[in-house]
Write an enzyme that holds these catalytic residues in place. Structure first.
Site: not given
Length: 226
Positions: A138, A142
């Site tokens: 993640y 991101k």
């Protein structure tokens, strides 16, 4: 603001954005695996297939009469866990949906956005500027969205408005399927996705020649930022 493509528009932040677009008199077009709210035009697509994501984007642009005014890449997923414990195919899927599909949809939309001098809003996360344990996929995705968006803003300057939105935790189903240890605690302060959607609408609504480059949107007591 008329036609706006929203990825992940059937739930969570994406659904809030689609509703905000409709409430403002615009036409949301959703790309998702599940159907959005009744009456919202959409295409079923697994965004992990980035070529299919590009095709779905072009299809929706055609449905909109060849003109779109905005793209919001709200689709996202995460499966927390130590790097060695997260299966490779799951790790890859997180990065593909959160980062590569973001680029794929925007890539397919750029020609139409240039014609309308439209707007792009990408959705990163506070974990796109702050790294934590058990979130390698993640955070990689991101952080990648942050870099991608900043580079895209430089590339499209004067042609398409590009905004990076960095939201904190929100009251959505994002955390539902996690192990209990990875869910927000009972005292966690989360934001209403409708508040984030309002900020996105503000970015989308800027006139040609004026761009909101980056926005951090979080509950007042958000603990993950700064």
């Amino acid at each position: 603001m008329d036609a706006v493509i929203v990825t992940g528009g059937s739930s969570g932040l994406g659904a809030a954005v689609a509703a905000a677009v409709a409430q403002a008199g615009g036409r949301p077009f959703v790309i998702d695996r599940q159907p959005p709210a009744a009456g919202v035009e959409w295409i079923a697509c697994d965004l992990a297939d980035t070529r299919a994501a590009e095709a779905a984007t072009r299809d929706l642009i055609a449905r909109a009469g060849g003109r779109i005014d905005g793209v919001v890449t709200a689709a996202g997923m995460d499966v927390p866990g130590a790097l060695a414990d997260v299966p490779g195919e799951v790790w890859d899927r997180i990065v593909t949906i959160d980062l590569l599909a973001t680029a794929a949809v925007i890539r397919a939309a750029v020609p139409a956005l240039k014609e309308s001098h439209g707007a792009v809003v990408t959705i990163a996360s506070t974990l796109g500027v702050k790294a934590v344990s058990d979130a390698t996929a993640y955070c990689a995705a991101k952080f990648g969205v942050v870099g991608f968006t900043r580079a895209l803003a430089a590339e499209l300057a004067g042609q398409v408005n590009v905004t990076l939105v960095v939201p904190g935790g929100m009251h959505t189903k994002f955390f539902d399927d996690r192990d209990e240890r990875y869910k927000p605690g009972p005292d966690a302060v989360l934001n209403d996705p409708a508040h984030v959607a309002n900020a996105i609408m503000f970015a989308l609504g800027q006139p040609a020649g004026c761009a909101v480059r980056e926005l951090v949107i979080a509950a007042e007591q958000e603990s993950s930022y700064p």
